[in-house]
Write a protein that holds these residues in place. Structure first.
Motif, short mmCIF file in Angstrom:
data_model
loop_
_atom_site.label_atom_id
_atom_site.label_comp_id
_atom_site.label_asym_id
_atom_site.label_seq_id
_atom_site.Cartn_x
_atom_site.Cartn_y
_atom_site.Cartn_z
N GLN A 131 4.02 -16.99 -3.77
CA GLN A 131 4.03 -15.92 -2.78
C GLN A 131 3.54 -14.61 -3.38
N GLU A 132 3.97 -14.33 -4.61
CA GLU A 132 3.52 -13.11 -5.28
C GLU A 132 2.02 -13.18 -5.57
N GLN A 133 1.56 -14.36 -5.98
CA GLN A 133 0.13 -14.50 -6.26
C GLN A 133 -0.69 -14.30 -4.99
N ASP A 134 -0.24 -14.86 -3.88
CA ASP A 134 -0.95 -14.65 -2.61
C ASP A 134 -1.02 -13.18 -2.25
N ARG A 135 0.10 -12.49 -2.47
CA ARG A 135 0.12 -11.06 -2.15
C ARG A 135 -0.87 -10.29 -3.01
N TRP A 136 -0.92 -10.59 -4.31
CA TRP A 136 -1.85 -9.92 -5.21
C TRP A 136 -3.30 -10.14 -4.76
N ARG A 137 -3.59 -11.37 -4.39
CA ARG A 137 -4.96 -11.69 -3.99
C ARG A 137 -5.33 -10.96 -2.69
N ARG A 138 -4.39 -10.91 -1.75
CA ARG A 138 -4.66 -10.20 -0.49
C ARG A 138 -4.91 -8.72 -0.73
N GLU A 139 -4.20 -8.17 -1.72
CA GLU A 139 -4.34 -6.74 -2.03
C GLU A 139 -5.53 -6.46 -2.93
N GLY A 140 -6.24 -7.52 -3.34
CA GLY A 140 -7.41 -7.33 -4.18
C GLY A 140 -7.09 -6.97 -5.61
N ARG A 141 -5.89 -7.31 -6.06
CA ARG A 141 -5.50 -6.98 -7.43
C ARG A 141 -6.04 -8.03 -8.39
N GLU A 142 -6.33 -7.62 -9.61
CA GLU A 142 -6.90 -8.51 -10.61
C GLU A 142 -5.82 -9.07 -11.52
N LYS A 143 -6.18 -10.10 -12.26
CA LYS A 143 -5.28 -10.65 -13.27
C LYS A 143 -4.91 -9.56 -14.28
N SER A 144 -3.69 -9.65 -14.80
CA SER A 144 -3.28 -8.68 -15.82
C SER A 144 -2.29 -9.32 -16.78
N SER A 145 -2.20 -8.76 -17.98
CA SER A 145 -1.22 -9.23 -18.94
C SER A 145 0.20 -8.94 -18.46
N LEU A 146 0.38 -7.86 -17.74
CA LEU A 146 1.70 -7.53 -17.22
C LEU A 146 2.19 -8.61 -16.26
#
Length: 334
Positions: A131-146
């Motif tokens: 669910q968190e990954q889907d949200r990141w992708r919808r928001e256009g966020r990139e992969k991060s070490s954090l």
């Protein structure tokens, strides 16, 4: 181990380890009453004195516990001066889901050591939780070490380096004092030397011990006396299991639903459990498939007479047909 030794192990021809080659079938995938697939696994349960209570498969040969090593790595850090609030210590042991409270916790560990996200060297990724990954992708966020699930451990490793005045740029090197301390701690609690070392998915070293050694280590951690560093780790996990996993993770439900228990899941289908009475359990599904892992663990716990409110979560493994349940992954041979 030296960097050269690790490199040699990566290229040397390998025989199939007994934990894989000798693993019995411990789970069936049943579709419409027909056994469609089978999962082989090795599993061991140890008594408080480290002796075997149950042994199935090659439990005395080494495996990579992957992230199941993290509580033992955190123990090494605490022994070398790392001091964190309990929820942040649980996060140091985690393969977290990437929820907001996890990411904020990692930032707190870093800022407490005078560091930032830029100091993290773990592999950038999206959050582990779907669910968190889907949200990141919808928001256009990139992969991060954090966001990557090992950032809590990496932040804690960096903080430990700061406490000891160790170089933070090379903290992932197997010859670094931090990694040497982790190797020594793992060997001590497992009661055997580290058998192999390689690079884990996050970029840090991963160290191999036997399933029996892993079970012994978790039993010792979970039964540690008040006031010890081991007890500090165990209590942090028990009190803050959502920081160890996430709000939708079976490892979180397992800890919350089983009094006195600590646990850590690992990649390639490893699970390690420690109980307050000193018993330990460790398993490795031979094909690395995660779907059978919680089902097998629940069956082993039932056989050992361990009661848990989490069995419903662990054993919920439906097989779907046209989106509807038509079977299940079920444990066998236990």
């Amino acid at each position: 181990m030296t960097e050269q030794t690790v490199a040699q192990q990566q290229t040397a021809p390998q025989q199939t380890p007994a934990a894989l080659a000798d693993a019995p079938v411990l789970a069936h995938v049943v579709r419409g009453g027909f056994v469609e697939s089978a999962h082989r696994a090795s599993l061991v349960a140890t008594a408080a004195d480290g002796s075997p209570l149950l042994a199935l498969g090659g439990v005395d040969d080494p495996v990579f516990p992957r992230s199941s090593n993290k509580p033992l790595q955190a123990l090494a850090m605490v022994r070398h001066g790392l001091v964190l609030e309990p929820e942040l210590l649980a996060l140091a042991c985690s393969s977290h889901s990437g929820e907001d409270f996890h990411l904020e916790g990692v930032r707190r560990i870093l800022s407490g050591a005078g560091l930032t996200e830029a100091d993290l060297q773990n592999t950038p990724d999206f959050p582990y939780d779907a669910q968190e990954q889907d949200r990141w992708r919808r928001e256009g966020r990139e992969k991060s070490s954090l966001a990557q699930n090992c950032s809590g451990k990496h932040a804690a490793m960096l903080a430990t380096c700061v406490v000891n005045g160790w170089d933070t740029a090379t903290y992932r090197d197997p010859s670094h004092p931090l990694q040497q301390a982790m190797e020594q701690t793992l060997a001590e609690l497992a009661g055997e030397p580290v058998a192999a070392m390689a690079v884990d998915g996050c970029g840090a070293p991963v160290m191999a011990v036997s399933l029996a050694g892993l079970a012994r280590a978790f039993g010792r951690l979970a039964s540690a006396e008040e006031g010890t560093h081991e007890r500090t780790i165990a209590d942090a996990i028990r009190r803050h299991p959502a920081y160890l996993g996430g709000t939708r993770r079976d490892v979180t439900a397992l800890i919350e639903g089983t009094p006195g228990l600590i646990a850590k899941d690992g990649a390639e289908a490893v699970y390690a459990v420690g109980l307050a009475d000193g018993r330990g359990i460790a398993l490795k599904v031979a094909d690395g498939g995660q779907r059978a892992r919680p089902v097998i663990l629940a069956a082993a716990m039932r056989r050992l007479g361990i009661e848990s409110e989490a069995f419903g979560t662990l054993e919920s493994a439906p097989v779907l047909g046209h989106g509807e349940p038509v079977g299940a992954v079920v444990a066998v041979g236990l």
